[in-house]
Scaffold this active site. Structure first.
Site, short mmCIF file in Angstrom:
data_model
loop_
_atom_site.label_atom_id
_atom_site.label_comp_id
_atom_site.label_asym_id
_atom_site.label_seq_id
_atom_site.Cartn_x
_atom_site.Cartn_y
_atom_site.Cartn_z
CB CYS A 123 1.28 5.18 54.40
SG CYS A 123 1.98 4.41 55.86
CG LEU A 124 -4.78 6.73 57.83
CD1 LEU A 124 -4.02 7.87 58.48
CD2 LEU A 124 -6.08 7.26 57.21
#
Length: 186
Positions: free
Chosen positions: A115-116
């Site tokens: 999750c970026l």
């Protein structure tokens, strides 16, 4: 009918070979994505904690790995490998990045999804591989409990940072956290 098509194919190949008769292998035309990636990789300015490698050899730049060894924070001493799959339409499409190392982390799930924001909604063609690697390093020095993929890890980080620290150490040492086994990564 099919033979005819094959003949044309062979003729085309022969022409290509003739064009490359300087003894080298046939030159593959590079996609704009490959050309841009070539430039990005040539200009990489990696932090000392990060190395990249090309498991399929230098001919396949579109699939490479980055190994991060954080030198601060909860993950100090660990080694985490990410795979990058770059599409021919790069940089208009963000690379697909997965974590190959199973890790106890609020922003990386047990399947290796990361999750970026810059890999998703905040990706822009002006960003590059360097930006992503910088972002991944930041995830390890500053894990974020606000946008989690691993909700349990995020809750522990938020409510009990000491326990989070112990869980990370346990996972990196090849132990169990909440009935999940983690292979040793340090």
């Amino acid at each position: 009918h099919r033979k005819m098509i094959n003949l044309f194919k062979i003729k085309g190949q022969k022409k290509e070979e003739a064009a490359n008769s300087n003894g080298g292998p046939p030159v593959k035309k590079q996609s704009p994505g490959e050309l841009r990636l070539h430039k990005d990789i040539a200009e990489l300015n990696l932090p000392k904690t990060t190395k990249i490698s090309f498991p399929n050899g230098k001919d396949d730049l579109m699939n490479f790995e980055a190994t991060l060894r954080p030198d601060e924070g909860y993950y100090l001493g660990g080694s985490f490998t990410f795979t990058f799959q770059v599409s021919p339409s790069y940089p208009h499409e963000a690379p697909k990045v997965k974590c190959k190392t199973k890790v106890y982390h609020p922003n990386i799930d047990l399947e290796g999804n990361v999750c970026l924001n810059i890999l998703r909604e905040d990706w822009k063609p002006v960003l590059n591989i360097n930006t992503i690697i910088y972002g991944l390093n930041l995830l390890f020095s500053q894990p974020n409990d606000e946008d989690p993929l691993n909700h349990e890890a995020a809750a522990v980080l938020r409510d009990n940072p000491q326990k989070f620290q112990r869980n990370v150490q346990m996972a990196m040492s090849g132990g169990y956290v909440d009935n999940t086994h983690f292979p040793r990564c340090k």
